[in-house]
Enzyme design. Sequence first.
Site, PDB file in Angstrom:
ATOM      1  CB  CYS A 100     -34.620  55.604  21.190  1.00 41.36           C
ATOM      2  SG  CYS A 100     -35.807  54.922  19.825  1.00 41.36           S
ATOM      3  CB  CYS A 135     -36.642  50.822  22.020  1.00 41.43           C
ATOM      4  SG  CYS A 135     -34.910  51.388  21.566  1.00 41.43           S
ATOM      5  CB  CYS A 194     -33.179  53.717  17.249  1.00 40.21           C
ATOM      6  SG  CYS A 194     -32.892  52.754  18.627  1.00 40.21           S
ATOM      7  CB  CYS A 250     -36.612  50.238  17.863  1.00 42.70           C
ATOM      8  SG  CYS A 250     -36.842  51.870  17.999  1.00 42.70           S
ATOM      9  CB  CYS A 288     -30.252  67.359  11.714  1.00 44.01           C
ATOM     10  SG  CYS A 288     -31.203  68.644  11.631  1.00 44.01           S
TER      11      CYS A 288
END
Length: 139
Positions: free
Chosen positions: A53, A56, A101, A104, A124
């Site tokens: 990510c 984070c 995510c 976060c 995707c």
Amino acid sequence: MGKVNEEFEVAKTEAEWQEILTPEQFQVLRKHGTERARTSPLDKQYGKGTYFCAGCDLPLFKSDTKFNSGTGWPSFFEPIEGAIATSVDRSLFMTRTEVHCRRCGGHLGHVFDDGPAPTSQRYCMNGVAMKFVPEAESE
């Protein structure tokens, strides 16, 4: 100081997110935007490693679950266990499953049921929402 969404482990104000993210990352991760197809270098990244990510640094996908979907966005058939969460997205006059995510809450993309075996899933993802770390560096 701005409002903080405290339902996630990593929680920041909008201003704090803007300080650590590029404008493109902020638009996608925090405002649920979508990058233009075929603009992310991660779409054609097929080296061994891990996708994290961009907000984070949580590991999201391993390179061995990536495939070329032909859509112009990085696509995967399976996330790392416990890395993502989903919600219903009813924008654009359709119902889709949004992927974010789990740490976060950053918007990553959407998941569809038209992927390859073994999961038949196509995650995707917006490349700008992730960082790729080659295998030698990610261990």
